[in-house]
Design a protein around this motif. Structure first.
Motif, mmCIF file in Angstrom:
data_model
loop_
_atom_site.group_PDB
_atom_site.id
_atom_site.type_symbol
_atom_site.label_atom_id
_atom_site.label_comp_id
_atom_site.label_asym_id
_atom_site.label_seq_id
_atom_site.Cartn_x
_atom_site.Cartn_y
_atom_site.Cartn_z
ATOM 1 N N TYR A 132 0.770 -1.199 0.009
ATOM 2 C CA TYR A 132 -0.112 -0.140 -0.077
ATOM 3 C C TYR A 132 0.949 1.221 -0.063
ATOM 4 O O TYR A 132 1.886 1.608 0.805
ATOM 5 C CB TYR A 132 -0.809 -0.035 1.185
ATOM 6 N N THR A 133 0.712 2.139 -0.780
ATOM 7 C CA THR A 133 1.496 3.258 -1.075
ATOM 8 C C THR A 133 0.745 4.624 -1.067
ATOM 9 O O THR A 133 1.311 5.467 -1.801
ATOM 10 C CB THR A 133 2.432 3.055 -2.142
ATOM 11 N N ARG A 134 -0.440 4.759 -0.594
ATOM 12 C CA ARG A 134 -1.258 5.729 -0.553
ATOM 13 C C ARG A 134 -0.379 7.054 0.135
ATOM 14 O O ARG A 134 -0.103 6.603 1.228
ATOM 15 C CB ARG A 134 -2.623 5.630 -0.208
ATOM 16 N N THR A 135 -0.696 8.152 -0.508
ATOM 17 C CA THR A 135 -0.022 9.281 0.438
ATOM 18 C C THR A 135 -0.994 10.287 0.226
ATOM 19 O O THR A 135 -1.672 10.599 -0.700
ATOM 20 C CB THR A 135 1.205 9.806 -0.257
ATOM 21 N N ARG B 106 4.792 12.792 -0.481
ATOM 22 C CA ARG B 106 5.181 11.541 -1.557
ATOM 23 C C ARG B 106 6.411 11.514 -1.841
ATOM 24 O O ARG B 106 7.281 12.449 -2.529
ATOM 25 C CB ARG B 106 4.226 11.729 -2.710
ATOM 26 N N GLU C 279 -3.207 1.668 -4.222
ATOM 27 C CA GLU C 279 -3.429 3.052 -3.437
ATOM 28 C C GLU C 279 -4.839 3.352 -3.171
ATOM 29 O O GLU C 279 -5.073 4.469 -2.790
ATOM 30 C CB GLU C 279 -2.676 3.989 -4.450
ATOM 31 N N THR D 47 3.862 5.152 2.882
ATOM 32 C CA THR D 47 2.650 5.983 3.189
ATOM 33 C C THR D 47 2.842 7.254 3.735
ATOM 34 O O THR D 47 3.875 7.583 4.472
ATOM 35 C CB THR D 47 1.721 5.233 3.938
ATOM 36 N N VAL E 109 -4.406 7.578 5.614
ATOM 37 C CA VAL E 109 -4.503 6.881 4.523
ATOM 38 C C VAL E 109 -5.798 5.679 4.452
ATOM 39 O O VAL E 109 -5.940 5.087 3.519
ATOM 40 C CB VAL E 109 -3.410 6.160 3.926
#
Length: 215
Positions: free
Chosen positions: A8-11, A15, A38, A58, A62
């Motif tokens: 999971y790389t949501r920001t 970023r 994401e 992250t 999020v």
């Protein structure tokens, strides 16, 4: 069949440009079926089909409330959780997350070379490393020192770089058990170059494998 990782790389704050290189590095080690997302909705579904959930740089808030519930239930029931670098800059408004990870990010000095001291080489993330690991990173300071509630694997030698703010006891990489689950965190991994470094890739691979109970 390879064990599945949910990466999971949501920001919603800063970023990192290194995120694509980081995802590619996890895919390149070849041990995992990497599912990269994401989308918060992907954390709202049952997670028990994953060997581990990886929060990879992250930042900010999020997760939705249902996602928070799913993640907590997953870890408490025995799931693996891995936080990489800015995962410590995440979910400040959710107290459970700070407890899960062990500490939240506070600040960092300039990106620069320094020395990481390997305190514990009896772990898959560190067994290949030298006693003193020369590395270039942001050398995160944390809001609190997690030592005492986590197993510290690597600490920062603040005398080897400028601007450290935690003093002589500065944990940088650690692991812990949470409920029936396993948690691994590394503060390293700011720049894309890190993810091409064989030692760092082995470090990351070992941490994920440990959290997923594969090693």
């Amino acid at each position: 069949m390879l064990p599945r990782l949910l990466v999971y790389t949501r920001t919603t704050a800063y970023r990192h440009d290194s995120i694509p290189a980081a995802v590619a590095a996890l895919r390149a080690v070849g041990d995992f079926d990497v599912q990269h997302t994401e989308e918060p909705a992907d954390l709202e579904t049952p997670l028990d089909g994953y060997a581990a959930v990886v929060f990879l740089s992250t930042s900010g808030e999020v997760l939705t409330p249902p996602g928070r519930e799913r993640l907590a239930a997953y870890v408490e029931a025995g799931g693996g959780f891995v936080g990489v670098h800015a995962a410590a800059c995440t979910e400040y408004e959710w107290p459970y997350y700070g407890e899960l990870l062990g500490a939240w990010f506070d600040r960092h000095p300039a990106y620069q070379p320094g020395k990481a001291v390997v305190e514990d080489r009896g772990h898959p993330a560190t067994r290949h490393l030298p006693a003193v690991w020369d590395f270039t990173d942001e050398w995160y300071d944390f809001r609190s020192n997690p030592r005492g509630s986590v197993r510290v694997l690597v600490s920062a030698d603040e005398s080897s770089y400028e601007g450290g703010g935690m003093g002589d006891d500065h944990p940088l990489v650690w692991c812990r058990e949470k409920g029936a689950g396993r948690v691994f965190y590394t503060a390293l991994g700011h720049a894309s170059e890190a993810y091409a470094d064989p030692d760092f890739r082995a470090h990351l691979r070992g941490g994920v494998r440990w959290a997923a109970r594969l090693d």
